[in-house]
Design a protein around this motif. Structure first.
Motif, short mmCIF file in Angstrom:
data_model
loop_
_atom_site.label_atom_id
_atom_site.label_comp_id
_atom_site.label_asym_id
_atom_site.label_seq_id
_atom_site.Cartn_x
_atom_site.Cartn_y
_atom_site.Cartn_z
N SER A 385 0.83 -1.21 0.00
CA SER A 385 0.00 0.00 0.00
C SER A 385 0.86 1.25 0.00
CB SER A 385 -0.92 0.01 1.23
OG SER A 385 -1.80 -1.08 1.20
N SER A 386 0.24 2.37 -0.30
CA SER A 386 0.93 3.66 -0.42
C SER A 386 0.27 4.71 0.44
CB SER A 386 0.90 4.12 -1.89
OG SER A 386 1.44 3.13 -2.74
N PRO A 387 0.94 5.83 0.67
CA PRO A 387 0.30 6.94 1.39
C PRO A 387 -0.92 7.45 0.63
CG PRO A 387 2.68 7.28 1.22
CD PRO A 387 2.34 6.12 0.32
N LEU A 388 -1.85 8.05 1.36
CA LEU A 388 -2.98 8.72 0.72
C LEU A 388 -2.44 9.82 -0.19
CD1 LEU A 388 -6.19 8.82 0.93
CD2 LEU A 388 -5.82 10.85 2.32
N GLY A 389 -3.06 9.98 -1.34
CA GLY A 389 -2.57 11.00 -2.26
C GLY A 389 -3.64 11.42 -3.25
#
Length: 441
Positions: A385-389
């Motif tokens: 998963s990745s940071p919110l963006g």
């Protein structure tokens, strides 16, 4: 008040290190049957009775004397009033943080694209913002204006037309900083509703609360459980676990700095996790001494103590290379590379939500004003998963335009593959578009 720490000490050289580390990292956001059923009942009530259910639940759970839904709506003028009620220093800090967050996220914005092949076939991608996003913000004393900025600004940068915020006001407690942050971030509508009922309202809509396309923002176990249940009806950002920090240090940073960096996550709640990894055993001792020295000075000492004792650890490794291996195994939400040359070690990091480079870059700067988003994957989910963006508030549509020649040529390939799958209608649909002279070849 007496506080003391007994932070776990692990050594990567021990034969059972992997087992101890796995036990330390284990955490599941599991709703028991009672919570799960209560949330389902709340969702059902909101779907069936709309605004009336929201008013009833807000009266019951938040102790707010609301006569109708109108008492739970804050207009834009109320948000602007909040700007005048906070101190000049607070307003300046919010505006500076917002500008930095906006500037960083502007670079994430994706544009539509197309390319044309030799026979005139056009392929591409159309990038479109969501129509409406919902932002859940915890209310009362546990209020985080920084989360308002981090969730609302990327949505606005993406081009989302309407951002709807829900925030509970238990016993009528209104946090002016949160409302001021909403004003600065461009939030369009605010409802003073919280809990599973707010999530349900955003997901399904009521007479007054508009249905959204995606719900973002942190919340308690009832909010997290509700988000699980409405996923599919709407998108969600993630089901976040407790906050985490992993510090990798070569032993040359001030140990008090590192102790306070560990505290910065431990003070969130008792389940938060703070871990230090270093090849320098004497440095680990100095940090442990710093923890004991500084803990009594902290306002949230009891919470920090429980977090440090329950889920914290000081881990000794063979060398910096092994430190990188441990870091990738943990896949932390926040990773501090408190080393002499962090850039040299960056290529070795595969899994982390956010990476803080060097001795002077505290994780706290990322929480508030550095620019990158502080909504990050937890519980090892940084592996995938990745940071919110901005990309979380945009959707992508494929574009396919076939020229006559292109459709004819692709038709042969599609026909073979479709018949191999025994999907005759697919094959014939493609074959109809094969040019007559090619059919005879």
């Amino acid at each position: 008040m007496t506080v003391s720490t007994a932070i776990a000490r692990l050594n990567a050289a021990d034969p059972d290190f992997a087992r101890h580390l796995d036990h330390l990292l284990s955490w599941e956001s599991v709703s028991d049957d009672a919570v799960n059923q209560r949330v389902l009942d709340i969702i059902k009530a909101v779907r069936e009775r709309g605004d009336a259910a929201l008013v009833e639940f807000t009266q019951r759970f938040d102790g707010v004397d609301a006569k109708s839904i109108d008492d739970l709506i804050l207009n834009r003028e109320r948000l602007e009033l909040a700007l005048t009620r906070i101190t000049p220093a607070q307003r300046e800090a919010l505006e500076k943080a917002a500008n930095r967050v906006r500037m960083y996220h502007e670079r994430q914005k994706q544009d539509s694209w197309q390319y044309t092949e030799a026979d005139g076939t056009v392929l591409g991608q159309k990038v479109t913002p969501l129509d409406r996003a919902g932002l859940y913000v915890p209310g009362g004393k546990a209020s985080y204006p920084s989360s308002v900025l981090m969730n609302a600004i990327p949505a606005k940068v993406a081009g989302v037309a309407e951002v709807v915020m829900v925030v509970p006001t238990p016993r009528g407690e209104v946090n002016e900083l949160v409302l001021a942050a909403a004003c600065i971030a461009g939030v369009d509508r605010v409802f003073t509703v919280g809990g599973a009922q707010a999530v349900a309202a955003l997901a399904y809509g009521t007479e007054s609360v508009p249905q959204v396309d995606k719900i973002v923002g942190p919340g308690n176990i009832y909010v997290a459980t509700a988000k699980r249940h409405v996923f599919g009806q709407v998108g969600i950002d993630m089901i976040a676990g407790p906050s985490e920090i992993l510090v990798v240090c070569d032993g040359q940073t001030d140990p008090d700095w590192i102790a306070m960096d560990l505290f910065s996550q431990a003070e969130h709640d008792e389940d938060a996790q703070a871990i230090l990894v270093s090849p320098d055993a004497s440095f680990l001792d100095r940090v442990a001494a710093g923890i004991d020295k500084l803990l009594p000075t902290m306002e949230r000492a009891e919470i920090i103590e429980k977090s440090i004792n329950g889920r914290g650890a000081l881990i000794q490794v063979r060398d910096m290379q092994q430190a990188m291996e441990v870091a990738n195994r943990i896949a932390p939400e926040h990773l501090e590379l408190s080393v002499a040359d962090p850039q040299a070690w960056l290529p070795h990091i595969r899994h982390a939500g956010a990476i803080f480079m060097g001795r002077h870059t505290s994780e706290a700067l990322g929480d508030y004003c550095a620019g990158p988003n502080h909504v990050l994957p937890t519980s090892g989910t940084a592996r995938f998963s990745s940071p919110l963006g901005v990309y979380d508030f945009q959707k992508r549509s494929s574009i396919i335009f076939c020229s006559e020649q292109g459709a004819s040529e692709l038709g042969h390939t599609a026909s073979v593959l479709a018949r191999g799958e025994s999907l005759t209608a697919h094959a014939r649909s493609a074959e109809y578009r094969i040019l007559t002279q090619e059919k005879g070849n």
